[in-house]
Design an enzyme around this catalytic site. Structure first.
Site, mmCIF file in Angstrom:
data_model
loop_
_atom_site.group_PDB
_atom_site.id
_atom_site.type_symbol
_atom_site.label_atom_id
_atom_site.label_comp_id
_atom_site.label_asym_id
_atom_site.label_seq_id
_atom_site.Cartn_x
_atom_site.Cartn_y
_atom_site.Cartn_z
ATOM 1 N N HIS A 9 0.816 -1.216 0.000
ATOM 2 C CA HIS A 9 0.000 0.000 0.000
ATOM 3 C C HIS A 9 0.853 1.271 0.000
ATOM 4 O O HIS A 9 2.047 1.247 0.365
ATOM 5 C CB HIS A 9 -0.915 0.007 1.216
ATOM 6 C CG HIS A 9 -0.157 0.005 2.513
ATOM 7 N ND1 HIS A 9 0.418 1.142 3.055
ATOM 8 C CD2 HIS A 9 0.139 -1.009 3.369
ATOM 9 C CE1 HIS A 9 1.021 0.835 4.184
ATOM 10 N NE2 HIS A 9 0.876 -0.464 4.404
ATOM 11 N N GLN A 21 1.775 -0.575 12.400
ATOM 12 C CA GLN A 21 0.371 -0.407 12.016
ATOM 13 C C GLN A 21 -0.444 -1.674 12.247
ATOM 14 O O GLN A 21 -1.534 -1.605 12.796
ATOM 15 C CB GLN A 21 0.280 0.044 10.550
ATOM 16 C CG GLN A 21 0.871 1.429 10.345
ATOM 17 C CD GLN A 21 0.693 1.940 8.931
ATOM 18 O OE1 GLN A 21 -0.097 2.843 8.682
ATOM 19 N NE2 GLN A 21 1.436 1.362 8.007
ATOM 20 N N ARG A 58 -5.761 1.614 4.185
ATOM 21 C CA ARG A 58 -4.593 2.044 3.414
ATOM 22 C C ARG A 58 -4.383 1.189 2.173
ATOM 23 O O ARG A 58 -3.968 1.696 1.127
ATOM 24 C CB ARG A 58 -3.340 2.056 4.298
ATOM 25 C CG ARG A 58 -2.997 0.726 4.975
ATOM 26 C CD ARG A 58 -1.960 0.952 6.069
ATOM 27 N NE ARG A 58 -1.492 -0.265 6.727
ATOM 28 C CZ ARG A 58 -2.085 -0.848 7.743
ATOM 29 N NH1 ARG A 58 -3.231 -0.345 8.216
ATOM 30 N NH2 ARG A 58 -1.563 -1.927 8.307
ATOM 31 N N GLU A 83 -2.745 -7.072 7.049
ATOM 32 C CA GLU A 83 -1.413 -7.083 7.628
ATOM 33 C C GLU A 83 -1.351 -8.005 8.841
ATOM 34 O O GLU A 83 -2.370 -8.306 9.473
ATOM 35 C CB GLU A 83 -1.020 -5.649 8.036
ATOM 36 C CG GLU A 83 0.353 -5.511 8.685
ATOM 37 C CD GLU A 83 1.510 -5.939 7.796
ATOM 38 O OE1 GLU A 83 1.567 -7.139 7.442
ATOM 39 O OE2 GLU A 83 2.371 -5.088 7.489
#
Length: 199
Positions: A9, A21, A58, A83
């Site tokens: 991303h 993140q 994202r 993720e």
């Protein structure tokens, strides 16, 4: 042969601050949007049939910018492309982690709730298998996240040098034929040299 283009991303404010993140839902910053536009322009001159993306904002925003430029069917979101979950470290910088948990914090995975590699590979490989079976002999873009992509690459193409950290909006291209994976390009960001244009 089926070809996969793995895209990390675009950049976010947390990327700039070097904050973990994980599964936190952080939007692209303006640089991330601009770089995704450059990526989309590059990919529009290539042959891609489908786009799959993590549902985290994202990645989804990056994929939407690419999908708008490419003549492909609807963008497909899949939670298995998210993720690696960072547990308690999400939102923290390395300095904050050192202050809070000490120099050995990486060995505290169980205590910190970080998703195990086995879990990441289980969902990631199952997702790729499903996509490959659904779209055989196709060229498929996967918009996802740095750690997630690296775990898959280590498993599928163990001989590839992964020393260089995956850059935002980079594309890594793998092909599979007769159950053999081949890495055609890694961490390519040649599109970032281009100028953003409106249109």
């Amino acid at each position: 042969m089926t070809k996969f283009g793995f895209i990390r991303h675009g950049s976010t404010a947390w990327n700039k601050e070097r904050r973990a993140q994980g599964s936190s839902d952080i939007p692209l910053d303006q640089d991330g949007i601009n770089d995704a536009i450059k990526l989309a322009a590059r990919l529009s001159s290539e042959n891609w049939d489908y786009i799959y993306s993590s549902n985290l904002l994202r990645a989804k925003q990056t994929a939407e910018i690419v999908a708008e430029k490419l003549d492909v069917p609807d963008l497909i979101l899949d939670t298995r492309l998210r993720e690696v979950s960072g547990g308690l470290i999400e939102g923290t910088t390395e300095a904050e982690r050192l202050e809070k948990w000490g120099a050995d914090w990486r060995s505290m995975d169980m205590d910190l709730g970080i998703e195990k590699v086995d879990s990441v590979l289980e969902r990631g490989l199952a997702c790729l298998k499903d996509i490959q079976q659904k779209h055989p002999e196709s060229n498929i873009l996967i918009v996802s996240h740095g750690s997630f992509i690296r775990h898959l690459l280590k498993e599928l193409t163990p001989d590839v040098d992964l020393t260089n950290y995956l850059q935002n909006t980079s594309i890594t291209t793998l092909s599979i034929s007769d159950n053999i994976w081949n890495c055609e390009e890694y961490n390519c960001v040649k599109h970032l040299d281009q100028t953003v244009t409106n249109g």
